[in-house]
Write a protein that holds these residues in place. Structure first.
Motif, PDB file in Angstrom:
ATOM      1  N   ASP A   1       0.827  -1.213   0.000  1.00  0.00           N
ATOM      2  CA  ASP A   1       0.000   0.000   0.000  1.00  0.00           C
ATOM      3  C   ASP A   1       0.858   1.257   0.000  1.00  0.00           C
ATOM      4  N   VAL A   2       2.067   1.157   0.518  1.00  0.00           N
ATOM      5  CA  VAL A   2       2.966   2.312   0.604  1.00  0.00           C
ATOM      6  C   VAL A   2       3.694   2.533  -0.718  1.00  0.00           C
ATOM      7  N   ARG A   3       3.841   1.488  -1.501  1.00  0.00           N
ATOM      8  CA  ARG A   3       4.655   1.539  -2.725  1.00  0.00           C
ATOM      9  C   ARG A   3       4.307   2.697  -3.661  1.00  0.00           C
ATOM     10  N   ASP A   4       3.037   2.978  -3.868  1.00  0.00           N
ATOM     11  CA  ASP A   4       2.637   4.013  -4.831  1.00  0.00           C
ATOM     12  C   ASP A   4       2.441   5.391  -4.213  1.00  0.00           C
ATOM     13  N   LEU A   5       2.798   5.554  -2.951  1.00  0.00           N
ATOM     14  CA  LEU A   5       2.659   6.848  -2.285  1.00  0.00           C
ATOM     15  C   LEU A   5       3.826   7.759  -2.635  1.00  0.00           C
ATOM     16  N   PRO A   6       3.675   9.058  -2.374  1.00  0.00           N
ATOM     17  CA  PRO A   6       4.779   9.991  -2.650  1.00  0.00           C
ATOM     18  C   PRO A   6       6.020   9.669  -1.819  1.00  0.00           C
ATOM     19  N   PRO A   7       7.183  10.115  -2.263  1.00  0.00           N
ATOM     20  CA  PRO A   7       8.426   9.848  -1.530  1.00  0.00           C
ATOM     21  C   PRO A   7       8.384  10.314  -0.072  1.00  0.00           C
ATOM     22  N   SER A   8       7.728  11.426   0.188  1.00  0.00           N
ATOM     23  CA  SER A   8       7.663  11.917   1.572  1.00  0.00           C
ATOM     24  C   SER A   8       6.929  10.922   2.466  1.00  0.00           C
ATOM     25  N   ALA A   9       5.872  10.308   1.972  1.00  0.00           N
ATOM     26  CA  ALA A   9       5.127   9.328   2.760  1.00  0.00           C
ATOM     27  C   ALA A   9       5.966   8.074   2.986  1.00  0.00           C
ATOM     28  N   LYS A  10       6.730   7.669   1.982  1.00  0.00           N
ATOM     29  CA  LYS A  10       7.614   6.515   2.135  1.00  0.00           C
ATOM     30  C   LYS A  10       8.682   6.788   3.191  1.00  0.00           C
ATOM     31  N   LEU A  11       9.240   8.000   3.159  1.00  0.00           N
ATOM     32  CA  LEU A  11      10.260   8.375   4.134  1.00  0.00           C
ATOM     33  C   LEU A  11       9.683   8.376   5.549  1.00  0.00           C
ATOM     34  N   VAL A  12       8.508   8.932   5.718  1.00  0.00           N
ATOM     35  CA  VAL A  12       7.862   8.963   7.035  1.00  0.00           C
ATOM     36  C   VAL A  12       7.591   7.538   7.515  1.00  0.00           C
ATOM     37  N   ALA A  13       7.135   6.666   6.623  1.00  0.00           N
ATOM     38  CA  ALA A  13       6.876   5.273   6.997  1.00  0.00           C
ATOM     39  C   ALA A  13       8.156   4.592   7.461  1.00  0.00           C
ATOM     40  N   LYS A  14       9.259   4.816   6.759  1.00  0.00           N
ATOM     41  CA  LYS A  14      10.536   4.211   7.143  1.00  0.00           C
ATOM     42  C   LYS A  14      11.034   4.755   8.478  1.00  0.00           C
TER      43      LYS A  14
ATOM     44  N   ASP B   1      11.558  16.737  12.486  1.00  0.00           N
ATOM     45  CA  ASP B   1      12.961  16.921  12.865  1.00  0.00           C
ATOM     46  C   ASP B   1      13.839  15.796  12.320  1.00  0.00           C
ATOM     47  N   GLU B   2      13.349  14.571  12.380  1.00  0.00           N
ATOM     48  CA  GLU B   2      14.122  13.407  11.937  1.00  0.00           C
ATOM     49  C   GLU B   2      14.276  13.377  10.414  1.00  0.00           C
ATOM     50  N   THR B   3      13.220  13.729   9.693  1.00  0.00           N
ATOM     51  CA  THR B   3      13.241  13.641   8.227  1.00  0.00           C
ATOM     52  C   THR B   3      13.744  14.910   7.550  1.00  0.00           C
ATOM     53  N   LEU B   4      13.789  16.005   8.303  1.00  0.00           N
ATOM     54  CA  LEU B   4      14.133  17.328   7.763  1.00  0.00           C
ATOM     55  C   LEU B   4      13.098  17.824   6.748  1.00  0.00           C
ATOM     56  N   LEU B   5      11.891  17.269   6.812  1.00  0.00           N
ATOM     57  CA  LEU B   5      10.801  17.719   5.956  1.00  0.00           C
ATOM     58  C   LEU B   5      10.028  18.835   6.648  1.00  0.00           C
ATOM     59  N   PRO B   6       9.441  19.758   5.881  1.00  0.00           N
ATOM     60  CA  PRO B   6       8.591  20.786   6.496  1.00  0.00           C
ATOM     61  C   PRO B   6       7.380  20.143   7.183  1.00  0.00           C
ATOM     62  N   ALA B   7       6.874  20.797   8.220  1.00  0.00           N
ATOM     63  CA  ALA B   7       5.736  20.268   8.972  1.00  0.00           C
ATOM     64  C   ALA B   7       4.535  20.007   8.062  1.00  0.00           C
ATOM     65  N   ARG B   8       4.319  20.875   7.089  1.00  0.00           N
ATOM     66  CA  ARG B   8       3.190  20.704   6.166  1.00  0.00           C
ATOM     67  C   ARG B   8       3.342  19.423   5.336  1.00  0.00           C
ATOM     68  N   THR B   9       4.551  19.134   4.898  1.00  0.00           N
ATOM     69  CA  THR B   9       4.811  17.923   4.120  1.00  0.00           C
ATOM     70  C   THR B   9       4.634  16.683   4.989  1.00  0.00           C
ATOM     71  N   VAL B  10       5.068  16.748   6.229  1.00  0.00           N
ATOM     72  CA  VAL B  10       4.884  15.625   7.150  1.00  0.00           C
ATOM     73  C   VAL B  10       3.402  15.384   7.388  1.00  0.00           C
ATOM     74  N   ARG B  11       2.647  16.443   7.572  1.00  0.00           N
ATOM     75  CA  ARG B  11       1.200  16.318   7.777  1.00  0.00           C
ATOM     76  C   ARG B  11       0.544  15.663   6.566  1.00  0.00           C
ATOM     77  N   TYR B  12       0.935  16.077   5.367  1.00  0.00           N
ATOM     78  CA  TYR B  12       0.409  15.483   4.140  1.00  0.00           C
ATOM     79  C   TYR B  12       0.772  13.999   4.066  1.00  0.00           C
ATOM     80  N   ALA B  13       2.032  13.673   4.380  1.00  0.00           N
ATOM     81  CA  ALA B  13       2.479  12.280   4.344  1.00  0.00           C
ATOM     82  C   ALA B  13       1.705  11.437   5.351  1.00  0.00           C
ATOM     83  N   LEU B  14       1.502  11.961   6.550  1.00  0.00           N
ATOM     84  CA  LEU B  14       0.744  11.229   7.572  1.00  0.00           C
ATOM     85  C   LEU B  14      -0.701  11.003   7.125  1.00  0.00           C
ATOM     86  N   ASN B  15      -1.288  11.996   6.488  1.00  0.00           N
ATOM     87  CA  ASN B  15      -2.663  11.829   5.979  1.00  0.00           C
ATOM     88  C   ASN B  15      -2.716  10.752   4.901  1.00  0.00           C
ATOM     89  N   ARG B  16      -1.742  10.734   4.015  1.00  0.00           N
ATOM     90  CA  ARG B  16      -1.705   9.708   2.967  1.00  0.00           C
ATOM     91  C   ARG B  16      -1.514   8.318   3.564  1.00  0.00           C
TER      92      ARG B  16
END
Length: 89
Positions: free
Chosen positions: A19-32, A47-62
């Motif tokens: 299910d994670v395979r076709d998600l954006p790279p940010s979501a894959k990074l958050v999953a890892k 802090d761990e991924t160095l992604l902006p908070a908005r991108t992390v929120r989007y990845a978590l939603n996905r």
């Protein structure tokens, strides 16, 4: 098996790495990151991924849409949510 686990199995199927395979790279990074760190807040993930908070929120939603993460309120600070990876083995 606890009552909450049996309810979760009946209500929402757990996701898989497929299910994670076709998600954006940010979501894959958050999953890892969650795979290696177990439970984290959104800020800790950012802090761990160095992604902006908005991108992390989007990845978590996905990831939530794919049923591969579990979230709950923090007991120490109810304003924060704790995220864990919830993927079938």
């Amino acid at each position: 098996m606890s009552a909450s686990e049996s309810f979760r199995q009946e209500s929402t199927p757990r996701g898989s790495w497929e299910d994670v395979r076709d998600l954006p790279p940010s979501a894959k990074l958050v999953a890892k990151v969650l795979e290696y760190n177990e439970t984290m807040t959104q800020q800790q993930i950012a802090d761990e991924t160095l992604l902006p908070a908005r991108t992390v929120r989007y990845a978590l939603n996905r990831l939530d849409d794919e049923n591969v993460i579990d979230s709950r309120f923090s007991f120490s600070d109810a304003r924060k949510r704790l995220y864990t990876l919830d993927i079938e083995s």
